[in-house]
Design an enzyme around this catalytic site. Structure first.
Site, PDB file in Angstrom:
ATOM      1  N   ASP A 362       0.791  -1.227   0.000  1.00 15.03           N
ATOM      2  CA  ASP A 362       0.000   0.000   0.000  1.00 15.03           C
ATOM      3  C   ASP A 362       0.824   1.278   0.000  1.00 15.03           C
ATOM      4  OD1 ASP A 362      -2.585  -1.060  -0.184  1.00 15.03           O
ATOM      5  OD2 ASP A 362      -2.686  -1.450   1.962  1.00 15.03           O
ATOM      6  N   TYR A 452      -9.528  -0.675   4.023  1.00 10.82           N
ATOM      7  CA  TYR A 452      -8.877  -0.789   5.331  1.00 10.82           C
ATOM      8  C   TYR A 452      -8.418   0.547   5.878  1.00 10.82           C
ATOM      9  CZ  TYR A 452      -8.232  -5.408   7.296  1.00 10.82           C
ATOM     10  OH  TYR A 452      -8.425  -6.581   7.970  1.00 10.82           O
TER      11      TYR A 452
END
Lengths: 724, 724
Positions: A362, A452
């Protein structure tokens, strides 16, 4: 690269898309504000921490000049870089996409030599630009206006994705004719869909030479929480630059879309609250205001700590030049040159067509700062928090404000920093009941990387300890299934955990690898593994048969410092300065104290693990300082092949004794979802600590003052207070 | 057994001695108050949490009758037991020493069948008395006044030590003539000494058939922190009952006593504070008062939780009948029948004569409740804390008050219970920024077992999670050495860490084993190990080579449930109710979530490890519920041989599937001391969690209300506020 206004009506969103929409839709569009030279004073109006307006340090002025060699690029500097690039010969005919732009930090020796009041070293920017499928790496000198270096990357991997990339991929996919049939087969139209564009990982030659994204779609009917309503089995592979669907696969037409019941997580005043007694208002109160100061926008001073704090589009939150004051001499002593989350690896554990590729990195793919939205006052951070904005750069090279991205607050959680009780005759029968309340300083940010949410905390204690915590919340990635009850399933292990009707919470891991450039009392440090070894006693010498003995092993090279944690072969992990001894002759040091953790068990040859090989070795690596080794998964991570990872650099097995070293620590989580994680997960946290070990001559807070009743604020309930 | 007043002028203290002195010297001597029928209203006057006096639940009246089958013995009941024993035939001529007296809890089935308002079951006391070197175990029916059972222990081990035992041992030792020469050799007189009496462990036949204590002495000259000034090499072995020194050994006359400089940890207004900027007052404020209630002295209700909380002389703090309300139906659902620290094992890692025996089992030898002194308001617990007293029993069978021994408070530490940020088109461009502040309830006590301070926290979250934390502070046990600098030492590993001039901080471990009688939705539960196994993928089926798959293993017998933690063979540990399924068919469960931990590495045949064999297996054991299996090291631990431990019981390998089971979890610490631990240690904490897993149908706090500014208190600084 332009976004047509019609694109905004398309039903897509994910990852950076929300940000984009935010910027374009918001009445206080910061892109407009800053690029158009507008007033940026409104940037804090959204969430004023009311009680702090008079006592907070003044907000940083994004247009003010940098005061510290490490200050991030200012709005003015970003404009200047864009202007320099616009007239740069190779880009004259086609302005490239700016995939990232950030301060090119001066050499470490230069920064270390700088003192407040000195002129700051020449300011430079590091730009990664994309043009004609090539990654251009440029350094630009802001004073001379010259491009100093310009290199075209020859390794694998592409730069961080931009909002525009994500939008392009989704736009391409939702226009693909076959999608309509897939929607219709599930009783939907394309207008009912929300589509997201996760990164594809890298799985071989078919995927090379082009930037691809996977596009997955969800029903947004009746809920903002579309993540819980996947069109299972539908996956599109899109060439981002050519705006072309390379592969369309839909194997899930028979799988129902999970229902929308109980998926909405928004607060509405009329919501039925959970069955519990209400909690009276409770608050962290500091009516004299915070005790810290933030100077020149970034320099934080609190109690015995001083550090530079800055938002970063890729790393999120960076702390630099972390210095603690000696408890006795008052001298400023270095602890760490730089600390930040270097990469975040999230492999999902499902081999199906729509799932195998999910192995996100990420930080390098989407950016932890780029995905950090404003913190929610009073709920993400307490009332006494101070907020800091990020100034980032969009694909067109223009600056934008990531507002209220970091919060900084003092915490009192009701715990003691030390205590002892005793009655002594030697003190004439006087009771000895000594305890000291623990107050800490927390620097926090939260990245919402699509589904998330990752909250990063750096917590500083007055006893010299730094605690680094990562908290997970947000949404699961769920997989559609025909089953709505486990009793329909023969081999339950084969299916994975059912978290709601027709929804499996797919098992996954999270690994966050921190770059910790420790400079304990100076750059030259040594990594020492203090192994606790069982000694067997000679029969008859003592009634004891065994005891533990700490044995110090100095790590000479990188191989000596690849640490795997083991409960049955325990060690302490010290970073010491061999040249700096305490009055007792112990080397000054800090130790890394692991907490709960998890290791990656994937095959080292599995493509996701190759790319995230920095998790091959759980939990510590130590490397010699190298200016270019910042990103554990490599500088260009997106679709990389794993040729530029910490594991690769470290194969050289360089010498690390008594030199400037960087420690890498990985925090891991295994996540087997359960019903409680639906439709939004209660926070799960893990942490590790950097703790002084023979750094101070003694307990540095021995003479701290206890809290007395008369110190504390006088409070009354708010008249309008509700119960929560 | 009587303590002469002259004994009080002797310079000894340790472990329970401080308590004894406290009771005898204090103007509000609780022994006197309660045994003489005096007023106990003054018991809270020492540390009134001022702001709470009007809003706290009313303090429990120690004379009020019990209202709950689990309520501890009241003052009146203790008097009654003493009176029954006084006229009990076998004790007519010689009243025994009461080593422990506590409620003999009714059978579990009886307790589970009881509802508020029902008459409480017959009250019984369990007494362990010592007479003529024999341990008498008695149960006494309070209604009939009859001794119901009376057994003389035939196994190894003696009951918990009393204050009188400790006093007797020290008194005996300090009267021993040779001590004077040892003191003189170090330039001291006996009057300059503070002596302590640690337990001796058990190391073979020489030590059997008599109760022995080791006595060690320290210089108390110029400091209340005598622990830092050992007379190294001096150790006396005392027969407690015969008041006789069995062995006197002094091999350390040449070792200097470490100096007193910087050892005093008391706050004095004139103390030089540490070199740091002062911190403005900060406080947890709840001006409408706490949201919990404490009914009938022990029944705590807060948010969705209800539990019985009681002080215990041995275990410290016991939670029972822990029930959480279902977030949707409001039904009260059982989580745990009983939870408490069952034993605390602290082996030191030094084979020398004065050190090898140090392998304390503090709960069974000294008592965690017996050594818990009053918590310090505002420093041990926040301002909004409520305090609870313990009613314990002294060796003469009389009750005494352990005041302010437990605190209970709501905590807001500035964290989020869950969060998610997103912008959705589906909500018309509305920003989605949802976060919920986390507020928890903490029940805390702190045991000062001689030098060490152990703080035990039970923290309850509204999402159903229970976090159990043990924090260590207090003083090191240091070993005198001729060295005052490490540069004088050739083999530094051989010596151990120098923490101050002439003082080595001896390496040691701490293991706290919790008894967790889980009753998830009822007594019959199953332990399931959810092993995360690496699956290799069939070549060609998917581009991925590996992924993790959770495999459920139901533990049929105790052997199946002996869990060793491993980072590279990870599992989740579930306690489920196989008869209670969610709407999705998942069994209702709770999982144990380990945090940072440490394992004992001692030889299984080493006497300390034999006696603490409950740490052979780190980290979990599961046993079938057995009323008599409460204490992991055995009922009679002091000088035991290890014949009554969890390891021994568990050898039977009993069936545990779908029955009433008890889970045992061990929290461990390795402690390699450093300079910062001198002269008092900054707090070190570790924790584990009990977390709902498919217990709730979904996130139980999904519909929780966020905090709004107008809810929060209005505060102003106190006019007399100092900076801390």
């Amino acid at each position: 690269m332009e976004i047509s206004s019609s694109a905004l009506r398309l039903p897509f969103l994910f990852l950076l898309v929300p940000l984009l929409l935010f910027f374009l839709l918001s009445p206080w569009n910061p892109l407009h504000n800053l690029s158009g030279g507008g007033d940026s004073a409104g940037r804090r109006t959204q969430f004023p921490p009311k009680s702090l307006t008079s006592i907070s340090p003044p907000p940083a002025e994004p247009r003010s000049p940098p005061r510290n060699p490490l200050d991030p690029l200012t709005v003015g500097e970003i404009h200047r870089v864009r202007s320099i690039l616009s007239s740069y010969q190779p880009f004259l005919h086609h302005f490239p996409s700016i995939q990232s732009m950030s301060l090119d930090e001066p050499d470490k020796s230069r920064v270390l030599g700088w003192k407040s009041g000195d002129p700051i070293p020449p300011r430079k920017a590091f730009v990664i630009a994309l043009l004609d499928n090539q990654s251009h790496l440029l350094t630009i000198d802001l004073d001379s206006g010259r491009v100093e270096t310009h290199e075209i990357s020859s390794g694998s991997g592409y730069p961080m994705l931009t909002m525009e990339d994500v939008v392009a991929a989704v736009q391409t996919a939702v226009s693909y004719p076959e999608l309509e049939a897939s929607a219709a087969a599930r009783g939907l139209s394309v207008a009912n869909l929300s589509c997201i564009s996760p990164s594809p990982g890298w799985f071989g030659p078919d995927e090379e030479g082009k930037r691809i994204l996977k596009v997955l779609c969800f029903s947004k009917q009746g809920t903002p929480n579309f993540y819980m309503r996947p069109l299972e089995g539908l996956v599109m592979t899109v060439d981002v630059d050519r705006r072309e669907v390379l592969q369309f696969s839909d194997t899930g037409k028979g799988i129902p879309i999970p229902g929308r019941a109980n998926t909405d997580y928004r607060f509405r005043p009329g919501n039925k609250p959970p069955e519990m007694e209400r909690i009276n208002p409770i608050s962290m109160e500091q009516p004299r205001g915070p005790s810290f100061t933030v100077t020149d926008g970034h320099l934080v001073k609190w109690a015995n700590w001083e550090f530079h704090l800055k938002p970063d589009q890729r790393a999120g939150l960076v702390v630099s030049r972390v210095v603690v004051r000696d408890s006795e001499t008052g001298a400023a002593r270095s602890v760490m040159y730089k600390g930040f989350p270097s990469e975040l690896f999230v492999p999902y554990m499902d081999a199906d067509e729509g799932w195998y590729f999910k192995s996100y990195m990420d930080a390098g793919e989407f950016g932890l700062g780029a995905t950090a939205m404003p913190l929610v006052p009073l709920n993400d951070c307490p009332r006494n928090a101070y907020y800091m904005d990020g100034i980032f750069v969009s694909a067109d090279g223009q600056p934008f404000v990531q507002s209220n991205m970091i919060c900084l607050f003092e915490r009192y959680a009701g715990d003691a920093a030390w205590r002892h009780s005793e009655l002594t005759v030697s003190s004439g029968g006087q009771e000895l009941r000594e305890a000291r309340a623990k107050v800490t300083l927390v620097a926090r940010m939260a990245a919402s990387v699509g589904n998330y949410d990752y909250t990063f905390d750096w917590e500083f204690q007055t006893d010299g300890l730094i605690k680094i915590t990562v908290s997970l919340s947000g949404m699961l990635m769920v997989k559609g299934t025909v089953h709505d009850n486990m009793n329909q399933v023969q081999n339950q292990d084969e299916m994975g955990p059912l978290v709601s009707e027709n929804a499996i919470g797919v098992v996954h891991d999270h690994f966050i690898t921190f770059h910790l450039d420790m400079d304990v009392d100076g750059p030259n440090n040594t990594f020492v593994k203090v192994n606790l070894v069982k000694e067997e006693n000679v029969e008859g010498k003592t009634p004891r048969k065994s005891y533990l003995k700490p044995k110090r092993h100095v790590a000479k090279t990188e191989d000596d410092a690849r640490i795997k944690l083991s409960l049955y072969d325990p060690s302490e992990f010290h970073v010491v300065n061999p040249s700096r001894r305490s009055r007792l002759g112990n080397p000054s040091g800090y130790k890394v104290v692991p907490g709960g953790n998890a290791a990656s068990l994937l095959d080292h040859s599995d493509p996701p693990q190759l790319r995230s090989a920095f998790t091959n070795n759980q939990v510590i690596w130590v490397t010699p300082y190298n200016r270019s080794e910042l990103w554990a998964g490599g500088l260009l991570v997106y679709q990389s092949h794993g040729d530029d990872t910490l594991d690769v650099w470290s194969q050289r097995n360089r010498e690390i004794e008594d030199r400037d070293v960087v420690l890498w620590y990985t925090l891991g989580f295994h996540h087997v979802p359960c019903q409680e994680d639906f439709p939004v997960m209660p926070t799960v946290a893990a942490s590790f600590q950097l703790k002084p070990v023979n750094f101070f001559e003694r307990n540095p807070i021995l003479t701290a003052r206890p809290v007395f009743e008369e110190d504390l604020p006088v409070c009354r309930p708010s008249e309008s207070a509700s119960i929560i």
